[in-house]
Design an enzyme around this catalytic site. Sequence first.
Site, short mmCIF file in Angstrom:
data_model
loop_
_atom_site.label_atom_id
_atom_site.label_comp_id
_atom_site.label_asym_id
_atom_site.label_seq_id
_atom_site.Cartn_x
_atom_site.Cartn_y
_atom_site.Cartn_z
CE LYS A 290 -1.43 3.35 6.01
NZ LYS A 290 -1.07 2.54 4.60
NE ARG A 364 -6.72 4.71 -4.02
CZ ARG A 364 -6.33 3.38 -4.70
NH1 ARG A 364 -6.79 2.79 -5.40
NH2 ARG A 364 -5.25 3.16 -4.24
N1 BES Z 1 -0.20 6.19 2.37
C1 BES Z 1 -0.39 5.02 1.90
C2 BES Z 1 0.65 4.78 0.83
C3 BES Z 1 2.02 4.15 1.15
C4 BES Z 1 2.37 3.11 1.87
C5 BES Z 1 2.94 5.41 1.34
C6 BES Z 1 3.72 3.11 2.28
C7 BES Z 1 4.28 5.26 1.91
C8 BES Z 1 4.66 4.12 2.38
C9 BES Z 1 -1.75 4.91 0.95
O1 BES Z 1 -2.67 5.82 1.55
C10 BES Z 1 -2.22 3.46 1.21
O2 BES Z 1 -2.50 3.21 2.22
N2 BES Z 1 -2.33 2.83 0.01
C11 BES Z 1 -2.85 1.49 0.29
C12 BES Z 1 -3.73 1.28 -0.91
C13 BES Z 1 -4.58 0.02 -1.06
C14 BES Z 1 -5.34 -0.11 0.04
C15 BES Z 1 -5.50 -0.25 -2.15
C16 BES Z 1 -1.45 0.50 -0.17
O3 BES Z 1 -0.77 0.76 -0.72
O4 BES Z 1 -1.51 -0.48 0.71
MN MN Z 2 -3.82 4.73 3.07
#
Ligand code: BES
Ligand code: MN
Length: 510
Positions: A290, A364
Amino acid sequence: MKQIIAVDIKTRKVEPARCKTDMLVVGRFSDGVSLDKVGKALDEKLGGAIARLAKLGDFVGKAGTSAIVYGDGKLPAQRVMLIGLGEPKKATLDTIRKAAATAANQAVNMKIQTLSLALHQAAQGKFDTVGMGKAMAEGAYFGSYRYDEFITESQNGRRNALKVEVVDAEAGSIKTLNKGLAAGAVIGRAQSYARTIANRPGNVITPSTLARAAVEMARGTKGLQCTVFDARHLKTKRMGGILAVGAGSKNEPRLIILKYTPAKTPAKGSPRVALVGKAVTFDSGGISIKPSADMDQMKLDKSGGIAVLAAMKAVAELGLPVNVWGLIPSAENLPSGSSYRPGDIVTTYSGKTVEILNTDAEGRMILCDALAYAAKQKFETIIDIATLTGACMVALGQYKAGLMSNDDDLIEMLRKASEDSGENVWHLPSGDEYADEMKSKIADLRNTGGRWGGACTAAAFLRQFVGETKWAHLDIAGMDILQKGTDYAAPGSTGFGVRLLVTYLMNLTT
Ligand code: BES
Ligand code: MN
Ligand code: ZN
């Protein structure tokens, strides 16, 4: 380490105008109608001070506003806090809950010892009294909560305890209020417990320390039993999803299982329910790392799992006659030489294979193993809760959680629980079109879909692991992150989901 503020909440039979206290709290609607009975009695003793505030326009009862009037020896109360309840037709039980939370928050800021709530008076007849008692108790816990266990400075410190009393002159009301108060205090305490564990950073809460906290909680709670699968056990069970996500960290993954045995037999036809919560103790994204801005907030990526942990605690303390288990898959998502990588094909517990396209879609991958495990145990209803997608935050903001499901009745029940608990949900789709996007050319599934509808494709992925079981998914991304704090909530975790899940289970018993 510092303990969180100990809240003690009781009822007291006393006329509000005769109540000796540090701060008396009354509500006022903004309809301009003259004061209710209690308000009038107070205004009279205060020589018309409340009426003057309204006349000057300084306080007319608008939602989200408040004013403090000093007792000045005219009342046994040191202060009277007036809280705006807004328009009567817009008011819900959550209006009362938020008002109690606002008062409790102020009380902690003002270092007040005793807070006396008469918030239910203005809404008499509008809501049921048990519900108002519950809401005031939940609100008192919610608003007084602070997370400061790592602050070592003692200057300007807060008090360690807050005494809250709900005051009413009538014995009948006191009895009814008490019922709501008892349930609300259990739920409020569980929610504060959730907030503390969620607020603890990734170097303190790892999958193993979270498991230890769960074992400890279960040991101290009648009716609860906790089993933990460690990495070795996960390998023998072939829980490939949880293992893949946890592979990059020295802090090995766990599956925490909480089983509740009710003392009272559940009603015939009452469903066996599995609550499944995502507990990624820190989500860096892994190899698909990230951006660094706000990455610290990803310590809250364990919130879904912790909501399940705290809901189980409350259910057991309330002694609810329901069959319910809590399943909490937990891992830390880090990049390293042993991480899972984009392109990998992972065989999950269900036997389904998943092509990894993005290691940041890790929630997931741990949930699918726990969901398949729950489906195999033949639960009739499975509800999962997870900080799953940024896309859900884009769609709904930080006001409502996404609700996806394969069953209309379950949607209705969760909507009702949402209304009763003030933790809001909004139904979103997760059907075949979305599932189609999750197909892979070289495996059964892939772990990311296309560019659009990311909350829905994520839910459609999960849906494929529950078979025919009634299932609902709560995407709570963003619901647990309060970077700033509000009039009634301290910054950090909100413990979202504890009230919603417990209320859903309570509603099953009535
Ligand atoms: N934990 C994150 C989702 C999240 C983002 C929660 C911001 C709270 C605040 C999750 O694991 C994630 O990174 N999701 C990705 C999925 C994508 C790679 C398909 C996302 O939402 O960007
Ligand atoms: Mn994630
Ligand atoms: Zn995540």
